[in-house]
Design an enzyme around this catalytic site. Structure first.
Site, short mmCIF file in Angstrom:
data_model
loop_
_atom_site.label_atom_id
_atom_site.label_comp_id
_atom_site.label_asym_id
_atom_site.label_seq_id
_atom_site.Cartn_x
_atom_site.Cartn_y
_atom_site.Cartn_z
N PRO A 224 0.82 -1.08 -0.02
CA PRO A 224 -0.03 -0.01 0.06
C PRO A 224 0.97 1.17 -0.07
CG PRO A 224 0.03 -0.92 2.22
CD PRO A 224 0.84 -2.06 1.35
N ASP A 400 6.02 2.19 2.22
CA ASP A 400 5.10 1.21 2.35
C ASP A 400 4.19 1.52 3.57
OD1 ASP A 400 3.56 -1.22 2.92
OD2 ASP A 400 5.27 -2.52 2.15
N HIS A 401 2.97 1.75 3.52
CA HIS A 401 2.21 2.16 4.67
C HIS A 401 1.87 0.79 5.77
CE1 HIS A 401 0.19 5.23 6.83
NE2 HIS A 401 -0.23 5.76 5.93
N ARG A 402 2.35 -0.33 5.52
CA ARG A 402 2.23 -1.42 6.21
C ARG A 402 3.50 -1.47 7.32
NH1 ARG A 402 2.60 -6.50 2.03
NH2 ARG A 402 4.30 -4.96 1.55
#
Length: 430
Positions: A224, A400-402
């Site tokens: 994401p 990467d929003h994770r």
């Protein structure tokens, strides 16, 4: 005894390679580890060494063919008792991993040009058709058949432009055909021929472009993405770079904004380690690296590649500048190794060289962040309570929003910006 040589895994995990040119022909005597072909993978053009000493019995593919790993590439007559082709190939064939042949020892057969290879194959076919006749090839004819000397990227450019290298004259004293020679010839022929009625051109998707497309799609639909931006007054960094370039002690290092940004990134990653991590879906773990393999995006004739400077966090500014320049030159020449093209932990892309201010770069698969550098522009800016002309650039961070939340992304970008705004801060952050 006839033995087949299958296209080996070149150590990149790639399923296929394209034959750029054969360096031998049917009937040639070859030595162990002699280069027999140039092949293009999705990452680089490499020379393929022979795993056998013997005679080339047959070339199983033509130049331009895309061959799958494990497919028969060439057959050798290695002497001994006759047997069916390929019967004992897998047992005999070594597991080739890596690039290039061993250095050619004195007395080994010399490598032939593609033109000589074609001529040799034709001569062999004629001799087989008329074994009792002596076929003589004059030296002028052989010279006409010889392939002009050029580098793999230039041959790729000629192929893309539809230029026959046999018709291109080398302008330099070395006799090597350059990009300028090919482009000049293409321009001349374009202006002297009629306009084609074809309204479309179809270009095969292969090599670096195919690999890059697959990686970008995988990244876009796996991680994401989120992005954040920061515009920075880099007047002090520009002054630093100009001063180092003017100093004879450092001029040869050709330090630029990219090198200073790379140093700033290495420092900022130590304070914001999640930007230097990866998401291991299979293991259900986050892998946080304590080293920085800094990827440097390089636009080449064959597409975008991202080789990485290994252990960049240990390097000085001068060492980083040298490593980045060498890596970019190697990548653009199509000679980057599989080691250089893999293992990155964080990347930088400089779209400012194309006059672009900002963008949203796509993550390299397996990395948590990528920083984009915009163009440095001289423009009015608030400075010490007044409006002054300053050197300004925009930083673009995709993450990467994770692995990274907005707060940490902002802290990282601020740390990088602080170093570029005041390079002396690197002494504090270090």
């Amino acid at each position: 005894m006839i033995t087949d040589f299958r296209l080996p895994d070149l150590g990149e995990g790639l399923p296929e390679a394209e034959i750029v040119q054969w360096l031998v022909a049917q009937g040639d005597e070859v030595a162990l580890n002699q280069a027999i072909a140039e092949v293009e993978t999705a990452k680089a053009v490499v020379e393929l060494p022979s795993p056998f000493a013997g005679t080339v019995a047959a070339l199983r593919h033509d130049a331009g063919d895309v061959v799958a790993v494990g497919e028969v590439l060439v057959s050798f007559d290695v002497g001994g008792d006759a047997e069916q082709p390929g019967a004992d190939a897998e047992r005999r064939e070594p597991n080739l991993v890596g690039y290039g042949a061993a250095p050619r020892a004195a007395g080994r057969p010399q490598r032939r040009s593609r033109g000589e290879a074609r001529a040799g194959a034709t001569d062999t076919a004629v001799r087989e058709a008329a074994p009792h006749d002596a076929i003589a090839v004059s030296e002028p004819e052989r010279e006409l058949r010889e392939r002009p000397r050029s580098t793999p990227p230039v041959r790729k450019l000629a192929k893309d432009l539809g230029v026959d290298l046999d018709l291109v004259a080398a302008s330099g004293v070395t006799g090597i055909i350059t990009r300028d020679d090919v482009e000049a010839y293409a321009e001349r022929t374009t202006t002297t021929t009629s306009v084609s009625n074809e309204r479309e051109e179809r270009i095969p998707i292969r090599g670096v472009r195919k690999h890059t497309a697959d990686a970008m799609v995988r990244s876009a639909f796996t991680a994401p993405h989120a992005s954040t931006f920061l515009t920075v007054d880099v007047t002090a960094t520009v002054a630093l770079v100009e001063g180092l370039r003017a100093d004879r002690r450092y001029a040869e290092h050709r330090i630029g904004i990219m090198a200073v940004a790379a140093k700033a990134v290495c420092l900022a990653l130590t304070r914001n380690p999640d930007l230097n991590s990866s998401w291991d879906e299979a293991a259900g773990e986050i892998v946080r690296r304590r080293y920085v393999n800094l990827g440097i995006a390089a636009a080449t004739d064959r597409g975008l590649v991202v080789p990485s400077v290994k252990d960049a966090e240990r390097m000085t500014l001068l060492e980083l500048a040298d490593a980045i320049r060498a890596l970019a030159e190697t990548a653009r020449a199509g000679k980057a190794s599989s080691v250089e093209l893999s293992g990155g932990t964080f990347s930088i892309t400089n779209f400012g060289v194309f006059g672009v201010d900002a963008g949203t770069p796509i993550l390299v698969p397996g990395e948590a962040g990528i920083l984009g550098l915009g163009a440095v522009r001289r423009q009015p800016w608030e400075f010490e309570g007044q409006i002054a002309l300053r050197d300004v650039l925009t930083l673009s961070l995709s993450f990467d929003h994770r692995l990274v939340d907005g707060a940490e992304a902002a802290r990282f970008l601020t740390d990088v910006g602080d170093v570029l705004r005041e390079p002396g801060r690197a002494m504090v952050l270090a």
